[in-house]
Design a protein around this motif. Structure first.
Motif, PDB file in Angstrom:
ATOM      1  N   ALA A  65       0.831  -1.208   0.000  1.00  0.00           N
ATOM      2  CA  ALA A  65       0.000   0.000   0.000  1.00  0.00           C
ATOM      3  C   ALA A  65       0.866   1.259   0.000  1.00  0.00           C
ATOM      4  CB  ALA A  65      -0.931   0.001   1.208  1.00  0.00           C
ATOM      5  N   GLU A  66       1.954   1.238   0.779  1.00  0.00           N
ATOM      6  CA  GLU A  66       2.846   2.395   0.823  1.00  0.00           C
ATOM      7  C   GLU A  66       3.463   2.657  -0.542  1.00  0.00           C
ATOM      8  OE1 GLU A  66       5.739   1.856   3.853  1.00  0.00           O
ATOM      9  OE2 GLU A  66       4.280   1.499   5.453  1.00  0.00           O
ATOM     10  N   HIS A  67       3.949   1.600  -1.189  1.00  0.00           N
ATOM     11  CA  HIS A  67       4.555   1.768  -2.506  1.00  0.00           C
ATOM     12  C   HIS A  67       3.505   2.131  -3.552  1.00  0.00           C
ATOM     13  CE1 HIS A  67       8.549   0.532  -1.333  1.00  0.00           C
ATOM     14  NE2 HIS A  67       8.092  -0.606  -0.804  1.00  0.00           N
ATOM     15  N   ALA A  68       2.310   1.546  -3.435  1.00  0.00           N
ATOM     16  CA  ALA A  68       1.268   1.802  -4.424  1.00  0.00           C
ATOM     17  C   ALA A  68       0.879   3.271  -4.454  1.00  0.00           C
ATOM     18  CB  ALA A  68       0.045   0.935  -4.121  1.00  0.00           C
ATOM     19  N   GLN A  69       0.802   3.900  -3.280  1.00  0.00           N
ATOM     20  CA  GLN A  69       0.465   5.321  -3.242  1.00  0.00           C
ATOM     21  C   GLN A  69       1.501   6.133  -4.026  1.00  0.00           C
ATOM     22  OE1 GLN A  69      -2.103   6.884  -2.248  1.00  0.00           O
ATOM     23  NE2 GLN A  69      -3.128   5.762  -0.629  1.00  0.00           N
ATOM     24  N   ARG A  70       2.776   5.817  -3.822  1.00  0.00           N
ATOM     25  CA  ARG A  70       3.823   6.566  -4.510  1.00  0.00           C
ATOM     26  C   ARG A  70       3.777   6.309  -6.016  1.00  0.00           C
ATOM     27  NH1 ARG A  70       6.735   5.312   0.354  1.00  0.00           N
ATOM     28  NH2 ARG A  70       7.643   3.426  -0.550  1.00  0.00           N
ATOM     29  N   ILE A  71       3.512   5.065  -6.404  1.00  0.00           N
ATOM     30  CA  ILE A  71       3.455   4.741  -7.833  1.00  0.00           C
ATOM     31  C   ILE A  71       2.313   5.490  -8.511  1.00  0.00           C
ATOM     32  CG2 ILE A  71       2.959   2.882  -9.475  1.00  0.00           C
ATOM     33  CD1 ILE A  71       4.462   0.990  -7.553  1.00  0.00           C
ATOM     34  N   LEU A  72       1.145   5.518  -7.865  1.00  0.00           N
ATOM     35  CA  LEU A  72       0.001   6.211  -8.458  1.00  0.00           C
ATOM     36  C   LEU A  72       0.224   7.719  -8.499  1.00  0.00           C
ATOM     37  CD1 LEU A  72      -2.950   4.172  -6.921  1.00  0.00           C
ATOM     38  CD2 LEU A  72      -2.040   4.059  -9.255  1.00  0.00           C
ATOM     39  N   ASP A  73       0.885   8.252  -7.467  1.00  0.00           N
ATOM     40  CA  ASP A  73       1.224   9.678  -7.493  1.00  0.00           C
ATOM     41  C   ASP A  73       2.161   9.982  -8.649  1.00  0.00           C
ATOM     42  OD1 ASP A  73      -0.325  10.199  -5.290  1.00  0.00           O
ATOM     43  OD2 ASP A  73       1.332  10.146  -3.856  1.00  0.00           O
ATOM     44  N   LEU A  74       3.156   9.119  -8.863  1.00  0.00           N
ATOM     45  CA  LEU A  74       4.102   9.324  -9.950  1.00  0.00           C
ATOM     46  C   LEU A  74       3.402   9.217 -11.300  1.00  0.00           C
ATOM     47  CD1 LEU A  74       7.016   9.798 -10.814  1.00  0.00           C
ATOM     48  CD2 LEU A  74       7.385   7.319 -10.707  1.00  0.00           C
ATOM     49  N   GLU A  75       2.480   8.266 -11.424  1.00  0.00           N
ATOM     50  CA  GLU A  75       1.731   8.127 -12.676  1.00  0.00           C
ATOM     51  C   GLU A  75       0.918   9.393 -12.944  1.00  0.00           C
ATOM     52  OE1 GLU A  75      -1.202   4.816 -14.629  1.00  0.00           O
ATOM     53  OE2 GLU A  75      -1.745   5.602 -12.651  1.00  0.00           O
ATOM     54  N   GLU A  76       0.252   9.917 -11.904  1.00  0.00           N
ATOM     55  CA  GLU A  76      -0.531  11.127 -12.067  1.00  0.00           C
ATOM     56  C   GLU A  76       0.345  12.298 -12.499  1.00  0.00           C
ATOM     57  OE1 GLU A  76      -3.756  13.799  -9.516  1.00  0.00           O
ATOM     58  OE2 GLU A  76      -2.361  12.472  -8.484  1.00  0.00           O
ATOM     59  N   ARG A  77       1.520  12.398 -11.881  1.00  0.00           N
ATOM     60  CA  ARG A  77       2.431  13.485 -12.237  1.00  0.00           C
ATOM     61  C   ARG A  77       2.889  13.346 -13.681  1.00  0.00           C
ATOM     62  NH1 ARG A  77       8.035  15.218  -9.083  1.00  0.00           N
ATOM     63  NH2 ARG A  77       8.743  16.727 -10.655  1.00  0.00           N
ATOM     64  N   MET A  78       3.252  12.138 -14.087  1.00  0.00           N
ATOM     65  CA  MET A  78       3.720  11.911 -15.446  1.00  0.00           C
ATOM     66  C   MET A  78       2.658  12.302 -16.464  1.00  0.00           C
ATOM     67  SD  MET A  78       4.669   8.277 -17.258  1.00  0.00           S
ATOM     68  CE  MET A  78       2.942   7.777 -17.119  1.00  0.00           C
ATOM     69  N   LEU A  79       1.420  11.839 -16.244  1.00  0.00           N
ATOM     70  CA  LEU A  79       0.359  12.122 -17.196  1.00  0.00           C
ATOM     71  C   LEU A  79       0.041  13.609 -17.249  1.00  0.00           C
ATOM     72  CD1 LEU A  79      -2.025   9.112 -16.472  1.00  0.00           C
ATOM     73  CD2 LEU A  79      -0.498   9.424 -18.433  1.00  0.00           C
ATOM     74  N   THR A  80       0.060  14.253 -16.086  1.00  0.00           N
ATOM     75  CA  THR A  80      -0.232  15.683 -16.056  1.00  0.00           C
ATOM     76  C   THR A  80       0.835  16.471 -16.788  1.00  0.00           C
ATOM     77  OG1 THR A  80      -1.381  15.439 -13.938  1.00  0.00           O
ATOM     78  CG2 THR A  80      -0.712  17.661 -14.564  1.00  0.00           C
ATOM     79  N   GLU A  81       2.105  16.142 -16.555  1.00  0.00           N
ATOM     80  CA  GLU A  81       3.186  16.861 -17.205  1.00  0.00           C
ATOM     81  C   GLU A  81       3.184  16.649 -18.714  1.00  0.00           C
ATOM     82  OE1 GLU A  81       6.703  15.569 -15.175  1.00  0.00           O
ATOM     83  OE2 GLU A  81       6.587  17.207 -13.730  1.00  0.00           O
ATOM     84  N   LEU A  82       2.800  15.463 -19.142  1.00  0.00           N
ATOM     85  CA  LEU A  82       2.810  15.167 -20.569  1.00  0.00           C
ATOM     86  C   LEU A  82       1.635  15.794 -21.298  1.00  0.00           C
ATOM     87  CD1 LEU A  82       3.883  11.403 -20.559  1.00  0.00           C
ATOM     88  CD2 LEU A  82       5.241  13.365 -21.287  1.00  0.00           C
ATOM     89  N   THR A  83       0.511  15.958 -20.595  1.00  0.00           N
ATOM     90  CA  THR A  83      -0.684  16.455 -21.270  1.00  0.00           C
ATOM     91  C   THR A  83      -0.948  17.937 -21.030  1.00  0.00           C
ATOM     92  OG1 THR A  83      -2.062  15.777 -19.389  1.00  0.00           O
ATOM     93  CG2 THR A  83      -1.790  14.195 -21.174  1.00  0.00           C
ATOM     94  N   ALA A  84      -0.360  18.485 -19.984  1.00  0.00           N
ATOM     95  CA  ALA A  84      -0.621  19.897 -19.674  1.00  0.00           C
ATOM     96  C   ALA A  84       0.132  20.801 -20.642  1.00  0.00           C
ATOM     97  CB  ALA A  84      -0.197  20.207 -18.234  1.00  0.00           C
ATOM     98  N   THR A  85      -0.465  21.928 -20.964  1.00  0.00           N
ATOM     99  CA  THR A  85       0.232  22.923 -21.766  1.00  0.00           C
ATOM    100  C   THR A  85       1.274  23.615 -20.908  1.00  0.00           C
ATOM    101  OG1 THR A  85      -1.346  24.646 -21.193  1.00  0.00           O
ATOM    102  CG2 THR A  85      -1.847  23.320 -23.141  1.00  0.00           C
ATOM    103  N   ALA A  86       2.314  24.108 -21.550  1.00  0.00           N
ATOM    104  CA  ALA A  86       3.400  24.743 -20.811  1.00  0.00           C
ATOM    105  C   ALA A  86       2.989  26.110 -20.281  1.00  0.00           C
ATOM    106  CB  ALA A  86       4.634  24.867 -21.700  1.00  0.00           C
ATOM    107  N   ALA A  87       1.996  26.745 -20.917  1.00  0.00           N
ATOM    108  CA  ALA A  87       1.680  28.126 -20.578  1.00  0.00           C
ATOM    109  C   ALA A  87       0.702  28.244 -19.411  1.00  0.00           C
ATOM    110  CB  ALA A  87       1.098  28.842 -21.801  1.00  0.00           C
ATOM    111  N   GLU A  88      -0.305  27.418 -19.361  1.00  0.00           N
ATOM    112  CA  GLU A  88      -1.361  27.595 -18.385  1.00  0.00           C
ATOM    113  C   GLU A  88      -1.648  26.301 -17.628  1.00  0.00           C
ATOM    114  OE1 GLU A  88      -2.857  30.295 -17.507  1.00  0.00           O
ATOM    115  OE2 GLU A  88      -1.931  31.608 -19.001  1.00  0.00           O
TER     116      GLU A  88
END
Length: 297
Positions: A65-88
């Motif tokens: 459970a401890e590792h899973a939380q970190r993995i899902l947080d990292l996945e969320e960060r990766m997807l957000t950074e890849l899909t978010a526009t650089a400006a806004e």
């Protein structure tokens, strides 16, 4: 690894059972069971202990459970950074707070968020302090506004948004004293009205009454407007944020009593997980709440 397996596993732990987890996730029960079994085959050891009341994690399950939380947080960060526009900033931001805070202090900020960050989708849902902390830990909320947290919870960053005065109010025809602080005994003898459990200042007032007279069980109401009308009608006294009763005081529908010592303020806090990565959208909303909530009456 399919991260959906981890999401199902964490949901099972949070709700305490596979059936409840399936209902929340929108799956059939067999799908969640298959997810857990797939994880157990992958790690080579049982992850859950089954018992009549539900399930609980094994030692391996707690570690996962401890590792899973970190993995899902990292996945969320990766997807957000890849899909978010650089400006806004863009994407969803989930904020929880007591119902009165949602209605009176957060709702007025929605137009500003929409104007400044049109690609941010802000959602609000009511939660008391315990529910808010659980929602932050379970990744169901990104930010939370809490009133007077009794402890400094681990893994949470808190920003003090500044106190707000509370007023003990009664009908204009009340016979309770106005020129000195009312005593706990006088309050216990009066008809005290409270908001629903989870409202910190109402809960503290209820605890004061219970400590003075354990046989008293003040009624609770679901909203501030209903509570104010009941007080104005002479049904009892209550404790509310001063800005919420300004009009009623000005119209002499209610009068303000002097509260027992130490119960004249509420302290709102802005909370966010300290270890979870914050998307640009979450950072933007955090900044708006930090800057603006203290100025909202």
């Amino acid at each position: 690894m399919d991260t959906r397996l981890l999401s199902s596993f964490l949901t099972v732990l949070r709700v305490g059972g596979i059936t409840a987890a399936a209902a929340e996730l929108g799956f059939v029960q067999s799908t969640v069971t298959a997810h857990i079994q797939a994880l157990e085959r992958l790690v080579g050891t049982p992850l859950l202990d089954r018992h009549p009341g539900g399930v609980s994690p094994t030692r391996a399950g707690s570690l996962l459970a401890e590792h899973a939380q970190r993995i899902l947080d990292l996945e969320e960060r990766m997807l957000t950074e890849l899909t978010a526009t650089a400006a806004e900033p863009t994407g969803p931001v989930r904020v929880c707070a007591p119902e009165s805070v949602c209605a009176y202090r957060l709702a007025p900020l929605l137009p500003e968020v929409r104007t400044r960050f049109p690609d941010v989708s802000l959602s609000l849902f009511p939660a008391d302090t315990r529910t808010a902390l659980t929602a932050l830990a379970d990744r169901r909320a990104d930010l939370a506004l809490m009133l007077e947290p009794s402890v400094r919870p681990p893994g949470v960053d808190l920003v003090d948004l500044g106190g707000q005065r509370l007023s003990l109010v009664a009908a204009a025809t009340t016979g309770l004293p106005r020129r000195r602080p009312i005593t706990p005994a006088e309050l216990a003898d009066a008809d005290v009205l409270l908001l629903e459990k989870g409202c910190s200042y109402s809960d503290e007032l209820g605890a004061l009454i219970a400590a003075t007279d354990p046989t008293t069980a003040p009624p609770r109401f679901g909203g501030i407007e209903t509570l104010k009308r009941c007080v104005a009608a002479g049904l009892g006294v209550t404790l509310l944020p001063t800005p919420r009763v300004t009009d009623e005081l000005a119209a002499a529908l209610v009068v303000e009593l002097r509260t027992p010592a130490g119960r004249a303020r509420q302290d709102p806090w802005l909370a966010a997980p300290s270890t979870r990565w914050r998307s640009p959208a979450v950072q933007a909303v955090h900044a708006i709440l930090h800057e603006t909530v203290p100025s909202v009456p």
